[in-house]
Design an enzyme around this catalytic site. Sequence first.
Site, short mmCIF file in Angstrom:
data_model
loop_
_atom_site.label_atom_id
_atom_site.label_comp_id
_atom_site.label_asym_id
_atom_site.label_seq_id
_atom_site.Cartn_x
_atom_site.Cartn_y
_atom_site.Cartn_z
N ASN A 138 -8.68 89.51 15.44
CA ASN A 138 -9.00 89.18 14.05
C ASN A 138 -10.50 89.20 13.77
O ASN A 138 -10.91 89.49 12.65
CB ASN A 138 -8.39 87.82 13.66
CG ASN A 138 -8.78 86.73 14.61
OD1 ASN A 138 -8.60 86.87 15.82
ND2 ASN A 138 -9.33 85.64 14.10
N HIS A 181 -3.29 78.58 16.30
CA HIS A 181 -2.61 79.85 16.00
C HIS A 181 -1.10 79.80 16.27
O HIS A 181 -0.48 80.80 16.62
CB HIS A 181 -3.24 81.01 16.78
CG HIS A 181 -4.70 81.16 16.51
ND1 HIS A 181 -5.20 81.36 15.25
CD2 HIS A 181 -5.78 81.09 17.33
CE1 HIS A 181 -6.53 81.43 15.31
NE2 HIS A 181 -6.90 81.26 16.55
N HIS A 239 -6.49 85.37 21.54
CA HIS A 239 -6.48 84.65 20.26
C HIS A 239 -6.54 83.14 20.43
O HIS A 239 -7.39 82.48 19.81
CB HIS A 239 -5.25 85.07 19.45
CG HIS A 239 -5.34 84.82 17.99
ND1 HIS A 239 -6.53 84.90 17.29
CD2 HIS A 239 -4.39 84.51 17.06
CE1 HIS A 239 -6.29 84.65 16.01
NE2 HIS A 239 -5.01 84.40 15.83
FE LIG Z 1 -8.55 85.75 17.66
#
Ligand SMILES: [Fe+2]
Length: 476
Positions: free
Chosen positions: A226, A321, A348
């Site tokens: 991301n 997340h 992540h």
């Molecule tokens: Fe990430």
Amino acid sequence: MMCWGLLVLSLHALSCLVSGVTSSRTSSYVRTAFPSTDIPLESEWFAVPKGYNAPQQVHITQGDYDGKAVIVSWVTQEEPGPSEVFYGKEKQYDQKAEGTTTNYTFYDYKSGYIHHCLVSGLEYNTKYYYKIGNGDSAREFWFETPPAIDPDASYTFGIIGDLGQTFNSLSTLQHYEKTGGQTVLFVGDLSYADRYEHDDGIRWDSWGRLVERSTAYQPWIWNSGNHEIEYRPDLGETSTFKPYLHRYMTPYLASKSSSPMWYAVRRASAHIIVLSSYSPFVKYTPQWWWLKNELKRVDREKTPWLIVLMHSPMYNSNEAHYMEGESMRAAFEKWFVKYKVDLVFAGHVHAYERSYRISNVNYNITSGNRYPVPNKSAPVYITVGDGGNQEGLASRFLDPQPDYSAFREASYGHSILQLKNRTHAVYCWNRNDDGNHVPADTVVFHNQYWTSSTRRRRLKKNHFHLENLEGLISLF
Ligand SMILES: [Fe+2]
Ligand SMILES: *[C@@H]1O[C@H](CO)[C@@H](O)[C@H](O)[C@H]1NC(C)=O
Ligand SMILES: *[C@@H]1O[C@H](CO)[C@@H](O)[C@H](O)[C@H]1NC(C)=O
Ligand SMILES: *[C@@H]1O[C@H](CO)[C@@H](O)[C@H](O)[C@H]1NC(C)=O
Ligand SMILES: *[C@@H]1O[C@H](CO)[C@@H](O)[C@H](O)[C@H]1NC(C)=O
């Protein structure tokens, strides 16, 4: 090599795990060795190489499907300069390849000249030296090509994610260098430059210089996260992945992909599939079609180890997340089980977690069937988003630990996967512990294809009836 000694030590621990009362484990170990702040720009770790227009931020990646090519990339700051790579088995550099140059702007940042050069037609299992840049500013490096594609070719991969540019990031890199890892599988979130005002590209440059100590000498198989999206309509930057795509190349055409964001490479005994968590992947999108076809091309007789990389994990019991990987799980999990993927690595989440072989392929939104269950055909899911970036550790795990979660710990580190032959791989996760390299989770993986099919053949030889055969296989 490091893993082996450790393995002996941990066999006892492992057997306790198998026969013990509780099988899931949450390590109580939580450590942030250094504050989660980035290394200052003026630090020696970011030093610009000496000389006018000297190549910097040098990195290589695999350049073809089967490991006989590399793409060499670097940046020159003052002027475009040559995009040639001189290379050879000795430092005479008797061969030459010609590359291309690109540059980009991002709001008020102007990049240097980014060079990409494909060096192809290499021999397997060979050390090559290479030289880039001009005159006194020229710089020399080397790399080793992998063994030819072979089911028993042994090879060692490092797995690193969410690296960033703090002293923890540096510690991860330094620990990785001691392991004998030959190629890095990177699971996304590289520089975290987007955490700076206007996504300051200067932090892309400093990151490139920080990691050069590894990336110039061995391929890093790139994947995006991301932090690479950098969608900033407020700054007039409306494309996605702009800096990442200019700076990091992937050999996507070699696997018939239509985008550098998702692709596959084969290396030694591994077939590695790279998926983009932040590109369309639902049914009928280009990535969905590509994966469907790529899985059909996988030849486990030649490359038994089937490994998938993505950024956002499908199985994650950390509060950070939580469930973000659910949409990709809904799209792809049934294929992973059908094709008996060995391992799925993600990042992540800034912690470490390893699952058992479980699936939730029978999830049914109508019937209410919703629990992951043990499934021998399913991959093991491993999260290694613990490279050490400036956002710090994700230390809050959901309690109680779900049954499918085998081991989890909030510490910085990286993993090493040693493929020994077609049936065995030794895997360990190494925590960065007070500057020491501490293997904290070690497992021997049995290949999902060869272990079951050799067993099948052996059973067939012994003239079992089909019903018995199926019964025995389901026990395995
Ligand atoms: Fe990430
Ligand atoms: C790329 O570099 C050239 C030569 O310095 C310059 O003219 C051009 O504006 C740059 N392009 C971008 C997109 O920055
Ligand atoms: C999902 O559950 C419903 C209701 O029990 C059932 O009719 C349907 O066949 C199930 N779908 C699948 C794909 O199993
Ligand atoms: C395991 O996965 C296979 C393949 O998707 C599926 O057919 C089977 O139902 C799964 N087993 C369980 C117990 O969910
Ligand atoms: C594969 O490697 C493992 C671990 O090194 C070893 O025990 C096994 O015998 C090897 N199998 C073959 C077929 O070479």
